[in-house]
Scaffold this motif. Structure first.
Motif, PDB file in Angstrom:
ATOM      1  N   ILE A   1      32.697  26.449 -46.025  1.00 46.84           N
ATOM      2  CA  ILE A   1      31.959  26.920 -44.857  1.00 46.84           C
ATOM      3  C   ILE A   1      32.818  26.734 -43.616  1.00 46.84           C
ATOM      4  O   ILE A   1      33.230  25.621 -43.310  1.00 46.84           O
ATOM      5  CB  ILE A   1      30.625  26.159 -44.717  1.00 46.84           C
ATOM      6  CG1 ILE A   1      29.725  26.495 -45.905  1.00 46.84           C
ATOM      7  CG2 ILE A   1      29.925  26.527 -43.411  1.00 46.84           C
ATOM      8  CD1 ILE A   1      28.449  25.721 -45.939  1.00 46.84           C
TER       9      ILE A   1
ATOM     10  N   ARG B   1      20.432  30.685 -41.663  1.00 45.00           N
ATOM     11  CA  ARG B   1      19.687  29.743 -40.816  1.00 45.00           C
ATOM     12  C   ARG B   1      19.953  30.105 -39.362  1.00 45.00           C
ATOM     13  O   ARG B   1      21.105  30.313 -38.982  1.00 45.00           O
ATOM     14  CB  ARG B   1      20.215  28.337 -41.107  1.00 45.00           C
ATOM     15  CG  ARG B   1      19.436  27.211 -40.476  1.00 45.00           C
ATOM     16  CD  ARG B   1      19.752  25.883 -41.161  1.00 45.00           C
ATOM     17  NE  ARG B   1      21.166  25.599 -41.348  1.00 45.00           N
ATOM     18  CZ  ARG B   1      21.755  24.440 -40.983  1.00 45.00           C
ATOM     19  NH1 ARG B   1      21.045  23.503 -40.406  1.00 45.00           N
ATOM     20  NH2 ARG B   1      23.029  24.237 -41.205  1.00 45.00           N
TER      21      ARG B   1
ATOM     22  N   LEU C   1      22.604  26.450 -33.575  1.00 45.04           N
ATOM     23  CA  LEU C   1      23.569  27.013 -34.524  1.00 45.04           C
ATOM     24  C   LEU C   1      23.007  28.230 -35.248  1.00 45.04           C
ATOM     25  O   LEU C   1      21.793  28.432 -35.314  1.00 45.04           O
ATOM     26  CB  LEU C   1      24.015  25.965 -35.538  1.00 45.04           C
ATOM     27  CG  LEU C   1      22.974  25.369 -36.490  1.00 45.04           C
ATOM     28  CD1 LEU C   1      22.740  26.222 -37.726  1.00 45.04           C
ATOM     29  CD2 LEU C   1      23.425  23.982 -36.939  1.00 45.04           C
TER      30      LEU C   1
ATOM     31  N   ILE D   1      33.405  26.513 -39.741  1.00 46.02           N
ATOM     32  CA  ILE D   1      32.602  26.156 -38.563  1.00 46.02           C
ATOM     33  C   ILE D   1      33.337  26.607 -37.296  1.00 46.02           C
ATOM     34  O   ILE D   1      34.492  26.237 -37.072  1.00 46.02           O
ATOM     35  CB  ILE D   1      32.327  24.642 -38.536  1.00 46.02           C
ATOM     36  CG1 ILE D   1      31.514  24.260 -39.780  1.00 46.02           C
ATOM     37  CG2 ILE D   1      31.570  24.250 -37.261  1.00 46.02           C
ATOM     38  CD1 ILE D   1      31.358  22.786 -39.995  1.00 46.02           C
TER      39      ILE D   1
ATOM     40  N   LYS E   1      28.492  27.288 -34.187  1.00 46.00           N
ATOM     41  CA  LYS E   1      27.898  26.099 -33.572  1.00 46.00           C
ATOM     42  C   LYS E   1      28.018  26.200 -32.055  1.00 46.00           C
ATOM     43  O   LYS E   1      29.127  26.327 -31.525  1.00 46.00           O
ATOM     44  CB  LYS E   1      28.622  24.844 -34.091  1.00 46.00           C
ATOM     45  CG  LYS E   1      28.277  23.567 -33.358  1.00 46.00           C
ATOM     46  CD  LYS E   1      26.841  23.143 -33.574  1.00 46.00           C
ATOM     47  CE  LYS E   1      26.525  21.888 -32.763  1.00 46.00           C
ATOM     48  NZ  LYS E   1      25.152  21.855 -32.286  1.00 46.00           N
TER      49      LYS E   1
ATOM     50  N   ILE F   1      29.385  28.800 -39.896  1.00 47.26           N
ATOM     51  CA  ILE F   1      28.397  28.314 -38.921  1.00 47.26           C
ATOM     52  C   ILE F   1      28.942  28.551 -37.520  1.00 47.26           C
ATOM     53  O   ILE F   1      30.073  28.164 -37.208  1.00 47.26           O
ATOM     54  CB  ILE F   1      28.104  26.813 -39.150  1.00 47.26           C
ATOM     55  CG1 ILE F   1      27.341  26.641 -40.465  1.00 47.26           C
ATOM     56  CG2 ILE F   1      27.291  26.231 -37.982  1.00 47.26           C
ATOM     57  CD1 ILE F   1      27.140  25.204 -40.882  1.00 47.26           C
TER      58      ILE F   1
END
Lengths: 519, 335
Positions: free
Chosen positions: A33, A202, A208, A35, A231, A229
């Motif tokens: 993942i 999400r 996020l 970020i 963020k 993600i």
């Protein structure tokens, strides 16, 4: 029976708590993942409404467009369209769609979906609609068959392929099923109807957005990311620390000071590249003292460009209205550089040979660079016996001022980022008179410049087009509608375990996930 | 006492109405045009007018206020002009995050501040007193955002013990939403590991936030205790041979707490309204950041909503403090 005293219970509780506290979080690497730390939220997922680099990041990974943009300088490459043909007069494009292309619900991406998407964008007239406004109308996009779409332009537009990466194709079935009374805006604000390689897993507004790779995505290959993600990290210093510590893989909003701080840090790679983002100070050429071209020239010569550059961080001075590196830019263009003797010479020719006037400048409050540059101007104008009233304002109020020449201040600070890698983007938006009353070009109008812009956007011969832009740049410099400032370099940094990152000077912080891998 | 409580609760209603009226008026009368910003730089005057109509901003101000207040009662707190999300829904997400941070900070401040103040008073002009004075002065003088950065560098970057920011690991799903307090939600779901992780993430921002109230509580507690210790009744108790511990905890502490309680009540409201710096440094997705963004963009519905919530909590926390006076000090009777 366990004899548990109060003291031993506290000790046991503390010990268990400590063990929990010292236990680290699950390793993100096992799921690959990526970020990305950024300061900008994603307020809207609607591909025909949302703009800004954060929304562009989401859209370019969850939706597809006919073509993608790639490389430096940026070039359109096949995406939903595997190939295309252009008519000799440059007004008709025929795209062949990839038959494998599928929306997230498994239905095919068809020519009808392309037609529906263009028409929805035009109907809503928000987001990126301006890129095709006046070029395409609701009759322009016609399906030839399920996998072939013909787009007939209302008028020739050479940069058409450059704007297509920002026209996203939506799933008509999905949008129609949730159309409501607002063309599906409520639904698409927080839902997707795309065909991109990723989807939203999400969404925590203000915190996020997590994307996950679509299982069995139509587009095969790419990197090994299973998700990403976005963020939201407001403080750039925190973005930098996250990067250094490995809590983020990419930080997209770093300042010059941050870039200096991470220089030579282990496992961190800095990216400092010229981008098509310019800062200039617009002048009120229609109303007030600056309607006098000699006064404008006097000020352009009095301005201290070195101070501008010194306070600009990673930047370089502009040479004329077009950013360096873009097609048609003339690096040998004669532009204004600090010359007090010439400034006084032009001042003497103006209606205000002794100065003695008070001008005003508006800049965005909170943008430190703009404040500093306004102060540079204030200092320089003193040499011409001109006072300057510096007005920090919030952006919406500044935009409201550009509606009329009378309301516009004498000077107006503007950052402008090219949305597509073609000179037409800046030439048309910032110097064509049809854009008067808009923040990009509040007042400047010159019929000759208008003519050159329109001819250049229709000209298919590269050499002729280049010549037209050369002429355009010379006239604009001579008219002095702006104090041409700096081109800011894009500043971002990534961990060394991020692979296959290629810089493109268009929307470079709207990271495209598909090709990326994590080691 | 019951009559007093009811009277105080009833009095909250006109205060909240006054607050909403004031904030609504200020938010709407400020210069600037949020609709212009929301519509975007390329919007035509007709599109801007349409958007204003959609949000009811074309109506007279009294009508707008009436619509807003009636909406408040029915749970419709308006919509953000920019995100088009319901303000009430946003508050449900952001408020618990901020409350969790503020309550943890206040808990730490009380837990450390009261014993520290008591100790300093008992050992007046000796090393525990000097130490507490130096620490309090340092804590109250240091800007919270700067302390936050120092804590990040020390505990996250150098020692690597605690995370830099956020509320929960990015790559993990937080506990199911029940209260919005991750500490409570993790316990409700029986996930002790998540509870521990939540504490890890809370530690640095809560510590950065607690220092200022901690210093004030310590100093206030010290001053009150010194004053009480000099009272005649304390001398009498000593003369009667009561133990120092008994005198301190039964007779001095309760009396000294009254002034400190006032500070605690005020600090809850003050911290709620001033979380933005700590939230920014630690990426804490709370009310402060939400409100700041709304203020900058003149998105007045969220601004009004946040102000009313903070005002409401401020009023309630002070009501609780007033009630606690009666419990702590028998001389304070409300009947």
């Amino acid at each position: 029976m366990i004899n548990l005293t109060r003291r031993s219970a506290i000790a046991a509780g503390t010990a268990s708590l400590a063990s929990m506290v010292l236990g680290g979080p699950v390793d993100a690497q096992s799921r690959k993942i990526l970020i990305i730390a950024s300061s900008q939220d994603i307020p809207n997922f609607d591909p025909h409404i949302a703009t800004g680099y954060s929304a562009s990041m989401l859209l370019r990974n969850t939706y597809d467009s006919l073509v993608r943009v790639e490389g430096n300088p940026p070039n359109p490459v096949p995406h939903l369209a595997t190939s295309w043909t252009v008519s000799p007069d440059g007004t008709e494009y025929v795209f062949k769609l990839d038959p494998a292309a599928k929306f997230h619900d498994g239905s095919s991406v068809t020519a009808e979906a392309v037609q529906y998407s263009f028409n929805r964008l035009l109907r809503l007239n928000q987001g990126n609609a301006w890129m095709i406004q006046g070029i395409v109308d609701e009759k322009s996009v016609q399906p030839v068959d399920a996998q072939t779409v013909r787009i007939k332009l209302v008028k020739p537009f050479v940069a058409f392929l450059q704007v297509l990466p920002w026209v996203w194709v939506v799933n008509p079935k999905d949008v129609e099923a949730n159309k409501g009374s607002d063309n599906g805006q409520t639904y698409l604000r927080s839902n997707l109807a795309g065909s991109g390689a990723f989807r939203v897993r999400r969404a925590e507004p203000g915190n996020l957005y997590e994307l996950e790779r679509v299982a069995n995505a139509w587009k095969q290959g790419g990197g090994n990311l299973t998700g990403a993600i976005w963020k939201i990290t407001r403080e750039t210093a925190t973005q930098r620390l996250m990067l250094q510590r490995g809590e983020a893989h990419i930080a997209v909003d770093l300042t010059s000071e941050d870039m200096d701080a991470i220089k030579d840090r282990p496992n961190v790679v800095s990216v400092i590249e010229p981008e098509y983002r310019t800062f200039s100070i617009k002048l009120n050429t229609k109303h007030g003292p600056l309607a006098d071209v000699n006064l404008r020239k006097a000020i352009a010569y009095a301005f201290n460009y070195q101070s501008l550059l010194d306070s600009g961080g990673y930047a370089k001075l502009m040479t004329g209205p077009l950013p360096d590196g873009i097609f048609g830019h003339d690096p040998s263009l004669q532009v204004y550089r600090t010359d007090l003797a010439k400034a006084k010479e032009y001042l003497a020719k103006s209606k205000y040979p002794n100065g003695g006037i008070k001008l005003s400048i508006a800049h965005v409050s909170g943008l430190e660079q703009q404040r500093r540059w306004s102060l540079v101007l204030l200092d320089n104008l003193k040499q011409l016996n001109i006072e300057l009233d510096v007005k920090p304002m919030i952006w919406p109020d500044m935009v409201a001022l550009t509606r009329s020449p009378e309301a516009m201040p004498d000077f107006f600070c503007v950052y402008q980022t090219a949305n597509y890698g073609d000179p037409d983007n800046i030439a048309f938006a910032a110097y064509h008179s049809s854009r008067n009353g808009n923040w990009q070009n509040p007042v400047y109008a010159n019929p000759k410049v208008d003519d050159l812009i329109m001819r250049a956007r229709a000209e298919t011969d590269e050499e002729k087009r280049k010549a037209l832009y050369g002429e355009f740049q010379r006239i604009v410099v001579d008219d002095t509608p702006d104090i041409f400032g700096v081109i800011e370099k894009r500043k971002l940094a990534l961990r060394s375990d991020v692979q296959n990152f290629r810089f493109t000077p268009v929307a470079s912080n709207a990271i495209e996930l598909f090709p990326l891998s994590l080691r | 006492m019951l009559t007093y409580i009811l009277r105080r609760i009833v009095l909250i209603i006109p205060v909240l109405i006054g607050l909403s009226l004031l904030v609504f008026a200020i938010a709407r009368l400020l210069p600037g045009d949020p609709i212009q910003l929301a519509a975007g730089p390329n919007a035509s005057p007709a599109e801007i007018a349409d958007l204003a109509r959609e949000f009811g901003l074309d109506k007279p101000l009294p009508v707008q206020y009436w619509n807003y207040v009636t909406g408040l009662v029915t749970g419709d707190w308006g919509q953000s002009i920019f995100t088009r999300r319901a303000v009430a829904e946003d508050l449900k997400v952001y408020l618990p995050a901020t409350l969790e941070l503020v309550f943890t900070a206040m808990f730490l401040a009380i837990l450390i501040g009261i014993p520290a103040g008591l100790t300093a008073a008992v050992y007046r002009n000796r090393w525990p007193d000097y130490m507490s004075r130096v620490v309090s002065l340092g804590a109250i003088s240091m800007p919270r955002f700067f302390l936050g950065l120092l804590l990040q560098i020390g505990f996250a970057m150098w020692l690597g013990w605690l995370p830099l920011g956020g509320r929960f690991p990015l790559t993990e799903d937080p506990p199911a939403f029940v209260t919005g307090f991750l500490t409570i939600d993790s316990l409700i779901s029986g996930d002790l590991r998540a509870f521990g992780i939540t504490l890890q993430y809370l530690a640095l921002p809560a510590f950065a936030m607690c220092l200022s109230p901690l210093a004030t509580i310590t100093r206030m507690m010290r001053a009150s205790t010194i004053e009480i210790l000099q009272q005649d009744y304390v001398l009498t108790e000593r003369a009667l041979g009561l133990s120092s511990r008994l005198i301190l905890f039964k007779y001095v502490l309760r009396n000294a707490m009254s002034a400190t309680l006032t500070v605690i009540g005020l600090y809850v409201g003050w911290l709620l309204g001033g979380t933005v710096l700590v939230e920014t440094v630690f990426d804490w997705p709370g009310l402060g950041l939400y409100a700041t963004k709304a203020i900058v963009t003149q998105d007045f519905m969220p601004v009004i909503g946040v102000t009313i919530v903070i005002g409401g909590i401020f009023i309630i926390s002070n009501l609780i403090v007033d009630l606690l006076y009666g419990i702590l000090n028998p001389k304070v009777r409300y009947e």
